[in-house]
Design a protein around this motif. Structure first.
Motif, PDB file in Angstrom:
ATOM      1  N   SER A  95      35.010   9.331  40.210  1.00  0.00           N
ATOM      2  CA  SER A  95      35.274   9.734  38.836  1.00  0.00           C
ATOM      3  C   SER A  95      36.020   8.575  38.194  1.00  0.00           C
ATOM      4  N   ILE A  96      35.425   7.985  37.161  1.00  0.00           N
ATOM      5  CA  ILE A  96      36.054   6.830  36.521  1.00  0.00           C
ATOM      6  C   ILE A  96      36.351   7.136  35.060  1.00  0.00           C
ATOM      7  N   ALA A  97      37.338   6.425  34.536  1.00  0.00           N
ATOM      8  CA  ALA A  97      37.660   6.465  33.111  1.00  0.00           C
ATOM      9  C   ALA A  97      37.637   5.018  32.645  1.00  0.00           C
ATOM     10  N   PHE A  98      37.018   4.780  31.476  1.00  0.00           N
ATOM     11  CA  PHE A  98      36.918   3.404  31.021  1.00  0.00           C
ATOM     12  C   PHE A  98      36.780   3.312  29.507  1.00  0.00           C
ATOM     13  N   THR A  99      37.093   2.133  29.014  1.00  0.00           N
ATOM     14  CA  THR A  99      36.806   1.779  27.626  1.00  0.00           C
ATOM     15  C   THR A  99      35.777   0.660  27.668  1.00  0.00           C
ATOM     16  N   VAL A 100      35.012   0.565  26.602  1.00  0.00           N
ATOM     17  CA  VAL A 100      33.955  -0.434  26.536  1.00  0.00           C
ATOM     18  C   VAL A 100      34.055  -1.178  25.206  1.00  0.00           C
ATOM     19  N   GLY A 101      33.760  -2.459  25.241  1.00  0.00           N
ATOM     20  CA  GLY A 101      33.750  -3.268  24.025  1.00  0.00           C
ATOM     21  C   GLY A 101      32.472  -4.072  23.950  1.00  0.00           C
ATOM     22  N   MET A 102      31.983  -4.246  22.747  1.00  0.00           N
ATOM     23  CA  MET A 102      30.769  -5.029  22.513  1.00  0.00           C
ATOM     24  C   MET A 102      31.120  -6.514  22.464  1.00  0.00           C
ATOM     25  N   LEU A 103      30.226  -7.349  22.983  1.00  0.00           N
ATOM     26  CA  LEU A 103      30.372  -8.799  22.929  1.00  0.00           C
ATOM     27  C   LEU A 103      29.243  -9.366  22.073  1.00  0.00           C
ATOM     28  N   PHE A 104      29.543 -10.430  21.341  1.00  0.00           N
ATOM     29  CA  PHE A 104      28.581 -11.003  20.392  1.00  0.00           C
ATOM     30  C   PHE A 104      28.477 -12.505  20.568  1.00  0.00           C
ATOM     31  N   ASP A 105      27.295 -13.053  20.246  1.00  0.00           N
ATOM     32  CA  ASP A 105      27.105 -14.503  20.287  1.00  0.00           C
ATOM     33  C   ASP A 105      27.549 -15.116  18.955  1.00  0.00           C
ATOM     34  N   VAL A 113      28.428  -6.382  27.052  1.00  0.00           N
ATOM     35  CA  VAL A 113      29.563  -5.468  26.946  1.00  0.00           C
ATOM     36  C   VAL A 113      30.597  -5.832  28.000  1.00  0.00           C
ATOM     37  N   VAL A 114      31.822  -5.444  27.708  1.00  0.00           N
ATOM     38  CA  VAL A 114      32.897  -5.524  28.689  1.00  0.00           C
ATOM     39  C   VAL A 114      33.432  -4.110  28.867  1.00  0.00           C
ATOM     40  N   ALA A 115      33.671  -3.748  30.111  1.00  0.00           N
ATOM     41  CA  ALA A 115      34.255  -2.444  30.407  1.00  0.00           C
ATOM     42  C   ALA A 115      35.511  -2.658  31.237  1.00  0.00           C
ATOM     43  N   VAL A 116      36.556  -1.916  30.896  1.00  0.00           N
ATOM     44  CA  VAL A 116      37.790  -1.885  31.669  1.00  0.00           C
ATOM     45  C   VAL A 116      37.850  -0.499  32.290  1.00  0.00           C
ATOM     46  N   ILE A 117      37.835  -0.463  33.627  1.00  0.00           N
ATOM     47  CA  ILE A 117      37.584   0.773  34.366  1.00  0.00           C
ATOM     48  C   ILE A 117      38.719   1.100  35.325  1.00  0.00           C
ATOM     49  N   ARG A 118      39.069   2.378  35.359  1.00  0.00           N
ATOM     50  CA  ARG A 118      40.089   2.875  36.283  1.00  0.00           C
ATOM     51  C   ARG A 118      39.472   3.979  37.138  1.00  0.00           C
ATOM     52  N   ASP A 119      39.779   3.964  38.425  1.00  0.00           N
ATOM     53  CA  ASP A 119      39.324   5.016  39.340  1.00  0.00           C
ATOM     54  C   ASP A 119      40.229   6.231  39.155  1.00  0.00           C
ATOM     55  N   GLU A 120      39.648   7.329  38.700  1.00  0.00           N
ATOM     56  CA  GLU A 120      40.391   8.564  38.446  1.00  0.00           C
ATOM     57  C   GLU A 120      40.010   9.659  39.447  1.00  0.00           C
TER      58      GLU A 120
END
Length: 142
Positions: A95-105, A113-120
């Protein structure tokens, strides 16, 4: 005092997983916390698609959403904390919790995309057990 931040060192020392995927869902960055959480080394993960950690039953929805985000340059999740299941290398479900951000050229086209993920997983199991205990106390079996 030197205030220059070494971004490589920052990514490497984070306790949360940081995963970057390109426009085709190929993993291009996988930090040590991602290895700890998901069980794959960077060498195993880099170049693979995100299907590596997305459970089979969620893949179609995930892939469709990812493709749409690359076309539109937006994500419907914004800065929301997402809570979803994920796969560990050993086949177990996390079970993970994460935020995601879009990346652009440089041309403002979405390119990943970049995701910062925590194991919950542990916290989720504790929360589920607590909810069950409360339900059992509120509705005792006679």
């Amino acid at each position: 005092m030197n205030t220059t931040v070494d971004l490589h060192q920052l990514v490497q020392c984070m306790g949360d997983a940081i995963i970057v995927a390109d426009a085709h869902e190929k993993i291009i960055l996988w930090n040590p916390a991602a290895t700890r959480i998901f069980g794959y080394s960077a060498a195993e993960a880099l170049g693979q698609t995100l299907d590596l950690i997305v459970p089979e039953r969620q893949r179609h929805q995930h892939n469709a959403g990812y493709s749409n985000s690359m076309k539109t340059g937006t994500t419907r999740y914004g800065a929301s904390l997402l809570k979803v299941p994920a796969l560990h290398k050993d086949g177990s479900t996390l079970s993970i919790a994460f935020t995601v951000g879009m990346l652009f050229d440089d041309h403002h086209q979405a390119n990943g995309v970049v995701a910062v993920i925590r194991d919950e997983t542990e916290r989720f199991a504790q929360e589920r057990a607590l909810k069950k205990r409360i339900a059992d106390l509120e509705n005792p079996q006679a």
